[in-house]
Design a protein around this motif. Structure first.
Motif, PDB file in Angstrom:
ATOM      1  N   GLU A   1     -42.471 -24.388 -23.183  1.00  0.00           N
ATOM      2  CA  GLU A   1     -43.951 -24.030 -23.261  1.00  0.00           C
ATOM      3  C   GLU A   1     -44.314 -24.347 -24.635  1.00  0.00           C
ATOM      4  O   GLU A   1     -45.489 -24.349 -24.902  1.00  0.00           O
ATOM      5  CB  GLU A   1     -44.364 -22.881 -22.817  1.00  0.00           C
ATOM      6  CG  GLU A   1     -44.257 -22.389 -21.254  1.00  0.00           C
ATOM      7  CD  GLU A   1     -44.535 -21.078 -20.767  1.00  0.00           C
ATOM      8  OE1 GLU A   1     -45.453 -20.502 -21.651  1.00  0.00           O
ATOM      9  OE2 GLU A   1     -44.356 -20.671 -19.748  1.00  0.00           O
TER      10      GLU A   1
ATOM     11  N   ASP B   1     -47.974 -13.374 -35.183  1.00  0.00           N
ATOM     12  CA  ASP B   1     -49.182 -14.087 -35.615  1.00  0.00           C
ATOM     13  C   ASP B   1     -48.610 -14.836 -36.585  1.00  0.00           C
ATOM     14  O   ASP B   1     -48.097 -14.329 -37.689  1.00  0.00           O
ATOM     15  CB  ASP B   1     -50.201 -13.503 -35.891  1.00  0.00           C
ATOM     16  CG  ASP B   1     -51.566 -14.353 -36.420  1.00  0.00           C
ATOM     17  OD1 ASP B   1     -51.311 -15.474 -36.070  1.00  0.00           O
ATOM     18  OD2 ASP B   1     -52.465 -13.814 -36.686  1.00  0.00           O
TER      19      ASP B   1
ATOM     20  N   LYS C   1     -51.182 -16.599 -32.569  1.00  0.00           N
ATOM     21  CA  LYS C   1     -50.789 -15.430 -31.644  1.00  0.00           C
ATOM     22  C   LYS C   1     -49.788 -15.827 -30.414  1.00  0.00           C
ATOM     23  O   LYS C   1     -50.383 -16.105 -29.547  1.00  0.00           O
ATOM     24  CB  LYS C   1     -51.767 -14.510 -31.378  1.00  0.00           C
ATOM     25  CG  LYS C   1     -52.494 -14.031 -32.649  1.00  0.00           C
ATOM     26  CD  LYS C   1     -53.558 -12.967 -32.322  1.00  0.00           C
ATOM     27  CE  LYS C   1     -54.097 -12.443 -33.675  1.00  0.00           C
ATOM     28  NZ  LYS C   1     -55.009 -11.409 -33.246  1.00  0.00           N
ATOM     29  N   VAL C   2     -48.660 -15.897 -30.646  1.00  0.00           N
ATOM     30  CA  VAL C   2     -47.672 -16.099 -29.691  1.00  0.00           C
ATOM     31  C   VAL C   2     -46.778 -15.134 -29.440  1.00  0.00           C
ATOM     32  O   VAL C   2     -46.867 -14.215 -29.946  1.00  0.00           O
ATOM     33  CB  VAL C   2     -46.989 -17.391 -29.942  1.00  0.00           C
ATOM     34  CG1 VAL C   2     -47.903 -18.738 -30.011  1.00  0.00           C
ATOM     35  CG2 VAL C   2     -46.116 -17.197 -31.325  1.00  0.00           C
TER      36      VAL C   2
ATOM     37  N   TYR D   1     -43.548 -17.554 -25.471  1.00  0.00           N
ATOM     38  CA  TYR D   1     -44.853 -17.858 -24.759  1.00  0.00           C
ATOM     39  C   TYR D   1     -46.058 -18.239 -25.732  1.00  0.00           C
ATOM     40  O   TYR D   1     -45.973 -17.422 -26.647  1.00  0.00           O
ATOM     41  CB  TYR D   1     -45.266 -16.630 -24.035  1.00  0.00           C
ATOM     42  CG  TYR D   1     -44.410 -16.149 -22.910  1.00  0.00           C
ATOM     43  CD1 TYR D   1     -44.847 -16.482 -21.463  1.00  0.00           C
ATOM     44  CD2 TYR D   1     -43.182 -15.563 -23.080  1.00  0.00           C
ATOM     45  CE1 TYR D   1     -44.070 -16.161 -20.580  1.00  0.00           C
ATOM     46  CE2 TYR D   1     -42.393 -15.254 -21.770  1.00  0.00           C
ATOM     47  CZ  TYR D   1     -42.683 -15.678 -20.580  1.00  0.00           C
ATOM     48  OH  TYR D   1     -42.029 -15.341 -19.380  1.00  0.00           O
ATOM     49  N   MET D   2     -46.876 -18.885 -25.378  1.00  0.00           N
ATOM     50  CA  MET D   2     -47.866 -19.419 -26.249  1.00  0.00           C
ATOM     51  C   MET D   2     -49.034 -18.465 -26.284  1.00  0.00           C
ATOM     52  O   MET D   2     -49.917 -18.553 -26.958  1.00  0.00           O
ATOM     53  CB  MET D   2     -48.201 -20.828 -25.851  1.00  0.00           C
ATOM     54  CG  MET D   2     -47.103 -21.709 -26.314  1.00  0.00           C
ATOM     55  SD  MET D   2     -46.345 -21.708 -28.002  1.00  0.00           S
ATOM     56  CE  MET D   2     -47.648 -22.263 -29.163  1.00  0.00           C
ATOM     57  N   SER D   3     -48.942 -17.682 -25.300  1.00  0.00           N
ATOM     58  CA  SER D   3     -49.831 -16.505 -25.024  1.00  0.00           C
ATOM     59  C   SER D   3     -49.267 -15.031 -24.752  1.00  0.00           C
ATOM     60  O   SER D   3     -48.501 -14.993 -24.252  1.00  0.00           O
ATOM     61  CB  SER D   3     -50.719 -16.946 -23.501  1.00  0.00           C
ATOM     62  OG  SER D   3     -51.236 -15.486 -23.354  1.00  0.00           O
ATOM     63  N   GLN D   4     -49.767 -14.200 -25.658  1.00  0.00           N
ATOM     64  CA  GLN D   4     -49.360 -12.710 -25.866  1.00  0.00           C
ATOM     65  C   GLN D   4     -49.414 -12.179 -24.442  1.00  0.00           C
ATOM     66  O   GLN D   4     -48.614 -11.495 -24.243  1.00  0.00           O
ATOM     67  CB  GLN D   4     -49.889 -12.089 -26.828  1.00  0.00           C
ATOM     68  CG  GLN D   4     -49.326 -12.590 -28.204  1.00  0.00           C
ATOM     69  CD  GLN D   4     -49.931 -11.918 -29.684  1.00  0.00           C
ATOM     70  OE1 GLN D   4     -50.645 -10.839 -29.379  1.00  0.00           O
ATOM     71  NE2 GLN D   4     -49.592 -11.987 -30.812  1.00  0.00           N
ATOM     72  N   ALA D   5     -50.572 -12.466 -23.985  1.00  0.00           N
ATOM     73  CA  ALA D   5     -51.051 -11.921 -22.681  1.00  0.00           C
ATOM     74  C   ALA D   5     -50.125 -12.419 -21.714  1.00  0.00           C
ATOM     75  O   ALA D   5     -49.624 -11.408 -20.783  1.00  0.00           O
ATOM     76  CB  ALA D   5     -52.454 -12.109 -22.426  1.00  0.00           C
ATOM     77  N   GLU D   6     -49.776 -13.570 -21.403  1.00  0.00           N
ATOM     78  CA  GLU D   6     -48.848 -14.130 -20.440  1.00  0.00           C
ATOM     79  C   GLU D   6     -47.381 -13.436 -20.718  1.00  0.00           C
ATOM     80  O   GLU D   6     -46.497 -13.379 -19.722  1.00  0.00           O
ATOM     81  CB  GLU D   6     -48.587 -15.380 -20.645  1.00  0.00           C
ATOM     82  CG  GLU D   6     -49.886 -16.355 -20.176  1.00  0.00           C
ATOM     83  CD  GLU D   6     -49.555 -17.742 -20.042  1.00  0.00           C
ATOM     84  OE1 GLU D   6     -48.449 -18.357 -20.252  1.00  0.00           O
ATOM     85  OE2 GLU D   6     -50.537 -18.342 -20.140  1.00  0.00           O
TER      86      GLU D   6
ATOM     87  N   GLU E   1     -47.641  -9.846 -19.336  1.00  0.00           N
ATOM     88  CA  GLU E   1     -47.712  -9.868 -18.002  1.00  0.00           C
ATOM     89  C   GLU E   1     -46.319 -10.037 -17.292  1.00  0.00           C
ATOM     90  O   GLU E   1     -45.945  -9.506 -16.297  1.00  0.00           O
ATOM     91  CB  GLU E   1     -48.670 -11.052 -17.747  1.00  0.00           C
ATOM     92  CG  GLU E   1     -48.906 -11.026 -16.132  1.00  0.00           C
ATOM     93  CD  GLU E   1     -49.813 -11.962 -15.682  1.00  0.00           C
ATOM     94  OE1 GLU E   1     -49.622 -12.961 -14.668  1.00  0.00           O
ATOM     95  OE2 GLU E   1     -50.957 -12.208 -16.283  1.00  0.00           O
TER      96      GLU E   1
ATOM     97  N   GLU F   1     -52.192  -5.863 -22.147  1.00  0.00           N
ATOM     98  CA  GLU F   1     -52.197  -5.582 -23.554  1.00  0.00           C
ATOM     99  C   GLU F   1     -52.689  -4.073 -24.019  1.00  0.00           C
ATOM    100  O   GLU F   1     -51.928  -3.681 -24.971  1.00  0.00           O
ATOM    101  CB  GLU F   1     -53.441  -6.172 -24.227  1.00  0.00           C
ATOM    102  CG  GLU F   1     -52.843  -8.075 -24.140  1.00  0.00           C
ATOM    103  CD  GLU F   1     -54.095  -8.767 -24.856  1.00  0.00           C
ATOM    104  OE1 GLU F   1     -54.441  -8.486 -25.691  1.00  0.00           O
ATOM    105  OE2 GLU F   1     -54.279  -9.838 -24.040  1.00  0.00           O
TER     106      GLU F   1
END
Length: 149
Positions: A46, A94, A110-111, A128-133, A136, A142
């Motif tokens: 990703e 970050d 922020k990854v 992951y390029m998204s911390q939320a993903e 999850e 979060e």
């Protein structure tokens, strides 16, 4: 065992933050490889950097990924937090970098990495390029991740 894995991983992340020279980089790679299962998998599919985007199978391939990644950057600075998720650890970070050949500063943003451990060794790492993903993916929100903060 999960808290022990968190502390071992924290030691390695701190080594990554401190190292700048070529010999430091090789020492960092050797140090993180101490936690690798020989058949581990590192997934950066990703990631936005096409030259190193992909799936690396085996500890040797993962070490080569880190050599290529670290060779590209003169500086690699980041703030991070480790979140214990049982047999997995989420590294929220970050990151800012400066290109070795260009000198250009680049925020990576922020990854997160998700590390899966078995018997005290990393068997899988995924960027992951998204911390939320990333949160999850391990069944956390979060709010859960920052509940101890």
């Amino acid at each position: 065992m999960s808290q022990e894995n968190v502390e071992r991983l924290r030691e390695i992340v701190e080594a990554f933050r401190a190292g700048t020279s070529e010999s430091d980089r090789e020492a960092m790679i050797t140090k993180i490889a101490e936690l690798y299962d020989p058949d581990m998998e590192l997934d950066t599919s990703e990631g936005p950097v096409l030259d190193v985007s992909g799936v690396y199978r085996g500890a040797g391939a993962a070490k080569q990924f880190w050599r290529e990644w670290l060779a590209a950057w003169e500086t690699n600075q980041f703030e991070y937090e480790l979140v214990d998720a049982g047999d997995r650890i989420v590294q929220l970070f970050d990151m800012r970098m400066r290109g070795r050949s260009t000198g250009i500063e680049m925020p990576f943003g922020k990854v997160a990495w998700v590390y899966t451990f078995r018997d005290g060794l990393i068997v899988h790492m995924k960027l992951y390029m998204s911390q939320a993903e990333a949160l999850e993916a391990v069944g956390l929100s979060e709010q859960d991740a920052h509940a101890d903060s």
